[in-house]
Every structure is written in C-alpha cells, then in structure tokens.
Design a protein around this motif. Structure first.
Motif, PDB file in Angstrom:
ATOM      1  N   ASP A 122      -6.854   4.597   3.565  1.00 52.92           N
ATOM      2  CA  ASP A 122      -5.821   4.328   3.049  1.00 52.92           C
ATOM      3  C   ASP A 122      -4.820   5.657   2.433  1.00 52.92           C
ATOM      4  OD1 ASP A 122      -6.185   1.611   3.619  1.00 52.92           O
ATOM      5  OD2 ASP A 122      -7.298   0.966   1.506  1.00 52.92           O
ATOM      6  N   HIS A 179     -12.642   3.520   4.308  1.00 55.15           N
ATOM      7  CA  HIS A 179     -11.587   2.657   4.250  1.00 55.15           C
ATOM      8  C   HIS A 179     -10.681   3.356   3.178  1.00 55.15           C
ATOM      9  CE1 HIS A 179     -11.884  -0.349   7.324  1.00 55.15           C
ATOM     10  NE2 HIS A 179     -13.255  -0.109   6.969  1.00 55.15           N
ATOM     11  N   CYS A 199      -0.941   6.539   2.957  1.00 54.14           N
ATOM     12  CA  CYS A 199       0.092   6.824   1.866  1.00 54.14           C
ATOM     13  C   CYS A 199       0.652   8.270   2.067  1.00 54.14           C
ATOM     14  CB  CYS A 199      -0.773   6.619   0.533  1.00 54.14           C
ATOM     15  SG  CYS A 199      -1.147   4.930   0.209  1.00 54.14           S
ATOM     16  N   LEU A 247       0.750  -1.291  -0.001  1.00 51.33           N
ATOM     17  CA  LEU A 247       0.097   0.101  -0.279  1.00 51.33           C
ATOM     18  C   LEU A 247       1.011   1.417   0.098  1.00 51.33           C
ATOM     19  CD1 LEU A 247      -2.814   1.440   0.180  1.00 51.33           C
ATOM     20  CD2 LEU A 247      -2.521   1.215   2.792  1.00 51.33           C
TER      21      LEU A 247
END
Length: 568
Positions: free
Chosen positions: A453, A449, A457, A403
């Motif tokens: 994420d 979600h 990042c 990710l």
C-alpha cells in the motif's frame, strides 16, 4: 342616643363599603390616547379568571373579584382551562374623532371575544380565534385586530374574553393607523424573507435528496418544511389563509405539525451523524424520542395525566440530550458535526425555553415572537452548510480512491468522455498512458501488504506530479493498475512522459525517502494516442493502451510500448 349613634356608624360603614366595592367593580382610570402611534396596557388593565367558562359579559362586569391594575405589558398565565377576562378603558384625549386598533398578538389562542361599551352603555361584540370564524368587523390580519372609533373626549370601556387549550399568553397593544401600517410592512418583509429563504433551501434539500439519493437531505427538507409550518401557525398566517369551513381543524393541523417536526428532526439527526454506525445504544435512544412524538400527538388529542410527562421528555429532555450528543461528536472530530451542532443548538434551546414559557414558568418578553423565526434562520444556515459540505465530501469520495486519493474509475469514465468530446471539437490529440506495477503480488508476498500500500501511494504521488496541466488526470484504475489521461498531448510527448516516469521510479526506488525504502520494483507502461473521430468511441483508446501495456509485459516488463493502431 346610643342606638342613633350606632345606626349612623353602620350607615357610614355601608357607604364606605359600597364606595370601595363600586370603585373596584368599575376601575375608572382610562388609558389616555393622544399622539403616540401605539400603547401598551401596563397599569391600565385588570383580569378576571372564570373557571366555569360560563360568564356572560354582563356577569363579568358585575363581578367584584377583578384583579385590580396589572403592571405587566404582557400576561403569561401558563396552561389553564379557565376562561380569562380582561378589561380596560380607552379615552380619546384629542379634539377630533380617531380610529384605533386593539391588537391581540398571540394567534395561538383558540377564541377571543371583544366587547366595547360606549358612553351610551351598549356593548358591541366581535369574536375570532385560531378555530373560530371571525366576525365581520374583525380586520383580516395575522394578529387579531379589533377596530375602534373613539369620538373626541369619549371614553370607551373594553372587555375581552380569551380561552386557550394550550398556554394562555395575553399580549395586547393599542395601535394607530400609522403604527399598524409600519408593523404590517415590517412583519411581512421579515416573514417574507424568511419563508423565501426557506423555499430556496427546500428546493436544494429535495434536489440533493432526489438526485444524489441522500436520505438525510429529504428528511431535513421535511423537518424544515414542518418548522416553517409551525412558525406560520404561531405567527397567524395559517389561520389567515385557512378557508372558513376548515378553521375547526387548525389546532389539530398545528398539533400534527409539531409532532412531525420532532419526528423528522430526530430522524435527520440519526441519519446525518450516522448514529446507528457510531453507537447502536445512542441511536436507539434517539429513535425512542423520534417515536415519542407520535405518542405526544395521540395523548394531546385525548388529554390525560401522562401528557405533561411526555411533553417534558419530548420538548426538554430530548433537545438537551441531542444538543449534548451533537457537541460530543463535534469534540470527537466527526465530519461536519461542528456546523451541525451550532445549527442544532439554538433551535432546540428555544424549544426548551418555549416549553417553560407555555407552562407559565417563564415570562413572555416582547421579543418572544421572533425567537422561533430567528432560531429557524440560524438552524437553516448552519444545517445547510453542514449538509452541503457533507454532500460535497460524499461526492468527492465517490470519485476518489480511498487509498491513493487519486481519481477512481468512475471519475475517469466521466473525464474520458468529456476530454474526448473536447478534442473531437478542436481536432487535437488525446493520449492515454496505462501503468502497471511489475510482479506486484510477489512484492506483497515478500514485504507485506502494508509495504504494498505504501508503494502504491508513493507511485500515486509521482503520477500526480507528472499530470499538473489543465485537463490532465491521474487515476487508480484498479489494483496496481493506473491510468494517465493527457488531452492535447501528441504521441511523442506522451511516450517521453511515460519514459520519464519509468526512469524516475527506477532511479528512486532505492531512495530511503520513498514510501517503501530499500524495496525495489519496476513498472510497465502502455501508451495510446489519437485524434478523436465521430465514428469512434473513447473506449478504443483505453483498449489500445491496454494492448500496448500487455505487449510491454510480454516483452520483459520495465519498459514503455506505444500503440501503433492510430495515426496522429
């Protein structure tokens, strides 16, 4: 009067018929050997087909159905069950006795009998072949070499009988000592370089497959080894080094090697491109080609009408299909499919060409012997590059969080031990910052979600910008938890760095340029610093940073706490 004239005409016709028959039976234009180093037989040889395979040399000499002069340099007759006879005449046009070598340059032929007839009318016989014990006078060489000493002004009549269970190709040259020496140096240098490169590649493939647990590497090693065996057999090296007692199994050994070559090639193709994952139907088709190679070997051992069909599917349809598939995946952007496709195409186009050449549909050019070795070299280069790149990517992905693209826990464990030992040797400080996103579950519940994420990042990019010095490493430790490894960084600088990161995130959380615009959250940080000691383990640094992080969270979050367990 009439009867006398009629008899005279009959006698004249008989004489003409006898003259033409004799001229055809004993074609008398010899190849004049002068100062050239080698000669081809174009225009100087004749052939005779013997379907019974029972003719003796004396019977062959007396036959009237010889072909007459053949202008091709190399005869390619395709697959035939007949024995083939060749005859030619060699004349020494110099004023000294000279030694020449009749070189039959197709080692795959099963048997070659060589008959030389001197001016005294006596035949001397030599024999050899891929599965026939060579006579004493045959020169041990990868090609079949028959020496001839021709006296000054002498003409020698030569007959050769060949028989092959596969394609019948007849390349014959006349070599001088100088030509043979030059040919030997060239051939052994080129083949030695090729097999040396193959050995190095095999070492890498086997090592990569064993230590990195890469099945594709091991299958490519097997494919390359069998390709090398195939070339060695085609070039005459296998026969040259086979003990006399095992010559009879040479052809079987080569046949099994060819079947194994296509079996391992199809398996490598399936593994490298992850065909089962991409397309189950395409994988089943390639699996069908893979196991068809076993059927080919079985059918070849017991010839039957199905062998030609299976051979065509395996040696023509299979390579063309796999080439199209490789380029299709290249076009789709599959990782390393480009290098794979280039490496795959040449070797397998040569396979298609060789099928038609063996079956006599395509002629045998002078450079034909080097097509397969050259295709192996190109295939090894590009397939090696593809595999090395694939292994490098796999190794990188094994140490990278998919990710955030930061180092993962596995990479951190390796780096921690490495930097701990370095700082232990140098007695320099080693710091570790543990970072955790505050109330991250609530953040996910509130914004989704995907937004969570995006924030992770974004946080990863910030941490990466603050760890640019040699040896520093930003790591996604797990979930919303991150770690910064900071060699040669004392407690004060580590704490200041942690605060700089926290303040940056706090000030920029509302910035619309970040990954989660308008969605504010904070982080907590725990800092631990020590100068490593021999009696301590590096895990203690992680433990103390984790304890400091826990204290920061318990104290209200959005803060940095430094561990006091170490004195630096």
């Amino acid at each position: 009067m009439f009867l006398s004239s009629f008899k005279r005409i009959l006698l004249q016709l008989a004489f003409v018929f006898f003259f033409l028959s004799s001229a055809h039976t004993a074609y008398s234009v010899p190849l004049s050997l002068e100062d050239k180093s080698f000669y081809t037989l174009s225009g100087y040889w004749e052939i005779l087909t013997d379907p019974t395979r029972d003719l003796s040399v004396q019977q062959a000499v007396g036959r009237s159905d010889w072909s007459g002069p053949v202008n091709e340099k190399i005869l390619n007759l395709g697959i035939t069950k007949s024995a083939i006879w060749v005859r030619f005449f060699l004349s020494n046009a110099t004023d000294t006795s000279r030694k020449f070598y009749v070189s039959f340059e197709y080692p795959a032929v099963n048997s070659v009998s060589f008959y030389s007839k001197s001016s005294r009318g006596v035949f001397q016989k030599e024999q050899t072949g891929s599965s026939v014990l060579a006579s004493a006078n045959v020169i041990p060489y990868r090609h079949y070499l028959f020496p001839l000493v021709i006296e000054a002004g002498e003409t020698i009549e030569v007959y050769m009988r060949m028989q092959s269970y596969s394609g019948m190709t007849i390349p014959i040259r006349i070599l001088s000592d100088q030509a043979l020496f030059q040919k030997t140096i060239r051939d052994y240098a080129l083949y030695g370089s090729l097999f040396g490169f193959l050995a190095l590649v095999l070492v890498y493939f086997i090592a990569a497959g064993s230590f990195m647990h890469k099945k594709a590497s091991l299958w490519l090693a097997a494919y390359s080894a069998l390709f090398g065996i195939h070339i060695a057999a085609r070039a005459g090296f296998i026969r040259l080094f086979t003990p006399d007692g095992l010559l009879g199994i040479n052809d079987l050994f080569h046949l099994v090697a060819i079947g194994g070559l296509y079996f391992t090639g199809a398996k490598f193709f399936r593994l490298f491109l992850s065909l089962k994952t991409i397309s189950r139907p395409l994988d089943l088709i390639m699996a069908g080609f893979q196991y068809m190679s076993i059927l080919f070997v079985a059918l070849a051992l017991f010839p039957n009408p199905f062998l030609t069909v299976i051979s065509f599917i395996l040696f023509v349809i299979n390579p063309l299909f796999s080439i199209c598939l490789a380029f299709y995946f290249w076009r789709r952007g599959v990782s390393n499919a480009g290098y794979f496709a280039i490496g795959w195409i040449l070797a397998h186009l040569v396979s298609v060409y060789d099928f038609f050449r063996i079956n006599g549909i395509i002629s045998y050019p002078a450079y034909n012997e080097w097509l397969i070795p050259f295709s192996l070299l190109i295939a090894l280069i590009f397939l090696s590059v593809a595999l090395i790149r694939q292994n490098a990517i796999d190794h990188l992905m094994a140490e990278t969080d998919p990710l955030t693209r930061l180092a993962n826990r596995r990479k951190f464990d390796e780096a921690l031990y490495e930097e701990w030992n370095r700082c232990l040797r140098e007695q320099s400080p080693l710091s570790l910052i543990m970072v955790d996103v505050d109330h991250f579950k609530n953040y996910n519940d509130a914004f989704g979600h995907k937004a969570g994420d995006q924030y992770l990042c974004y946080l990863a990019d910030v941490l990466k910008r603050y760890t640019q010095r040699s040896g520093e490493l930003a790591v996604r430790y797990g979930g919303e938890e991150f770690v910064l490894l900071l060699p040669k960084t004392d407690a004060t600088n580590a704490f200041n760095l942690a605060e700089a990161i926290r303040n940056y995130l706090g000030n920029s959380a509302e910035d619309t340029t970040n990954h989660a615009p308008g969605k504010k959250t904070t982080i907590s940080l725990g800092v631990a610093t020590t100068i490593p000691k021999k009696e301590e383990k590096p895990e203690i640094l992680v433990l103390e940073a984790d304890i400091a992080l826990y204290e920061a969270k318990r104290a209200g979050r959005n803060r940095t706490i430094a561990s006091s367990a170490f004195k630096t």
